[in-house]
Design an enzyme around this catalytic site. Structure first.
Site, PDB file in Angstrom:
ATOM      1  N   CYS A  68     -29.338  25.632 -53.145  1.00  0.00           N
ATOM      2  CA  CYS A  68     -28.208  25.667 -52.222  1.00  0.00           C
ATOM      3  C   CYS A  68     -27.637  27.080 -52.269  1.00  0.00           C
ATOM      4  CB  CYS A  68     -27.169  24.603 -52.578  1.00  0.00           C
ATOM      5  SG  CYS A  68     -26.464  24.775 -54.222  1.00  0.00           S
ATOM      6  N   ILE A  69     -26.361  27.234 -51.978  1.00  0.00           N
ATOM      7  CA  ILE A  69     -25.800  28.578 -51.842  1.00  0.00           C
ATOM      8  C   ILE A  69     -25.754  29.337 -53.159  1.00  0.00           C
ATOM      9  CG2 ILE A  69     -23.410  27.834 -52.166  1.00  0.00           C
ATOM     10  CD1 ILE A  69     -22.628  29.876 -50.041  1.00  0.00           C
TER      11      ILE A  69
END
Length: 526
Positions: A32-33
């Protein structure tokens, strides 16, 4: 990216692969980020403390997947190299995975294998939370997160471009290319329902493309010719909630149909029945119902922050860190996405981001108060840059939560910042985010609000300052008892002529409640 940067990411991936038990212990790799999310077959083979001690690792979260926090700048590059290494080693092309693993393990063992009691306490809290979180409701929330998390990079990119386009439009700059920028920024959002449908079907055991096909009904312009519940449908009505429901239904119908359809006819009958049945339900039910729910969410959010903004912001900002700790924040992802679809931005995300500001302030206060405890100060130095950019796990699990009271004062600091943003919204000056994912200082490029970008940036910036100051002051004066502060400050300083590798492991110290903890060198690097 420079060759040295590429080499560094490859080395990090190779070392982490060895520490999670090698390629045969890896069942999945995503990111994810800020986190590398690894599915592992045998948790006992994962050397968590060595991973935590790795200089490129900001923190570790042991959840349904084993999550290694690397930060926004590195995670995608390391994830790409990690996945490539797993595939490469499995087909036997490298022929030297064992040597690589041994070398990486040997290098990692020098990073410090002594247990840091502070990190161990945070690990114990995470393990207990994981056990409690294995409920059907929370597993469902994780499924919701799995649907939306892969969309975050596109949401961020299009959100930033939308903000830039708005600024250029207001300034009258680059007028000839503004239509192109507008199309690039809004194209994804106009079809986000399709991507939600693909991910939903995949998550619920259906064929992804069938989920996308039935979700594509929602933005299709032809639905304007259809009447449901006495009114004509509008393209996009129901938004992501409708797409989620449609694709989940499609996956269920597909699985049910496949049970009785002969294998020779499966390719013809199963997808046709699944799309037809779920499509009719979507057109004549889900679009209307989900549209009403989406509108209600928008009205409720506007009313909440417009009428009781200060109180609502106080509660939301104060409770968000516990929600993150329990994994319940995942329930807010569809709400954020719905608000972006309805209003163009979500007013809830900046309020919730104040929780991170409170924690940054709390960490700064501990750094000042514990001036003789080089172990905790070193951990804070390593984790604080990530905290400023909205990656809070290193500070949560490495500093504030194991110490106990600083976690509460960090929450109180977040409540103060959230209350400020809520009050501003109550006075008619809202600050919202055009995408989900970033927080902290990284949220600035995504800001938008009722009074334009400038006002939103000002309000959000002031809210961060309030959160920082409140978290610092409350933690400085109330985060540690006098006895706990004295005992933590009694730790030996690292000798000035000692290298980090030669630094002595600090001895366990009793904290304010009489429990034991250790003040060891930093467990993570920036």
């Amino acid at each position: 990216m420079s060759d040295s940067g590429a080499t560094g990411h490859a080395a990090t991936a190779r070392e982490l692969l060895a520490l999670v038990g090698g390629e045969h212990n890896v069942t999945s790799v995503t990111n994810c980020i800020s986190r590398l999310r690894i599915g592992v077959a045998d948790r006992a083979r994962v050397r968590e403390q060595d991973i935590r001690d790795h200089p490129k690792v900001l923190g570790v979260v042991d959840d349904e997947t084993f999550q290694i926090v690397l930060g926004p700048a590195a995670v995608s590059k390391v994830a790409e190299e990690f996945a490539r290494l797993v595939d490469f080693e499995r087909v036997g092309a490298g022929g030297g995975s064992g040597a690589d693993s041994a070398a990486a393990e040997g290098a990692a063992s020098g990073a410090g294998s002594d247990a840091d009691a502070l990190a161990a306490k945070g690990q114990a809290i995470r393990a207990e939370n994981k056990r409690r979180n294995a409920t059907p409701f929370k597993l469902f929330l994780r499924s919701i997160a799995n649907i939306f998390v892969p969309l975050i990079p596109a949401l961020i990119a299009c959100g930033i471009l939308a903000g830039v386009t708005g600024v250029f439009t207001n300034l009258g700059w680059l007028t000839p290319v503004l239509p192109a920028l507008d199309a690039i920024a809004k194209g994804f959002m106009s079809l986000i329902m399709v991507f939600v449908g693909v991910n939903t079907a995949k998550e619920f055991g259906g064929t992804p493309i069938l989920g996308g096909a039935v979700a594509a009904i929602i933005p299709f312009a032809g639905v304007a010719d259809i009447q449901a519940f006495g009114a004509e449908l509008a393209p996009g009505q129901g938004g992501v909630l409708g797409a989620l429901g449609a694709a989940a239904l499609c996956a269920y119908v597909e699985r049910w149909t496949r049970r009785w359809v002969p294998g020779t006819l499966d390719i013809l009958i199963t997808p046709t029945v699944a799309v037809l049945v779920s499509g009719l339900v979507t057109v004549y039910g889900l679009m209307f119902v989900a549209g009403e729910v989406s509108a209600a969410i928008g009205v409720a959010a506007d009313w909440l922050l417009g009428q009781a903004g200060a109180l609502a912001g106080l509660i939301l900002g104060g409770l968000f860190l516990p929600l993150v700790m329990l994994g319940l924040h995942q329930a807010l992802i569809p709400i954020h996405t719905t608000l972006i679809g309805v209003d163009g931005y979500t007013v809830l995300l900046p309020v919730l981001a104040m929780a991170g500001a409170g924690q940054v302030g709390a960490a700064a206060a501990l750094y000042v108060r514990l001036k003789h405890n080089e172990g905790i100060r070193s951990t804070i130095r390593s984790a604080l840059p990530a905290g400023l950019l909205g990656v809070g796990e290193p500070l949560i699990y490495g500093v504030t939560l194991p110490l106990g009271r600083p976690f509460l004062t960090a929450c109180a600091g977040g409540a103060a910042g959230g209350s400020f943003l809520g009050l501003a919204n109550q006075l008619g000056v809202s600050a919202g985010s055009t995408a989900i994912g970033p927080s902290g200082l990284a949220l600035f490029p995504l800001l938008q609000g009722s009074r334009g970008i400038g006002a939103a940036v000002l309000v959000y910036g002031l809210g961060l300052v309030v959160g920082y100051i409140a978290g610092f002051v409350l933690t400085y004066f109330f985060g540690l008892s006098r006895q706990a502060a004295a005992e933590l400050n009694a730790a030996e300083r690292i000798a000035p002529d000692s290298s980090p590798a030669d630094a002595p492991t600090a001895q366990a110290q009793p904290d304010g409640d009489g429990s034991r903890r250790a003040d060891a060198p930093a467990a993570s690097g920036s």
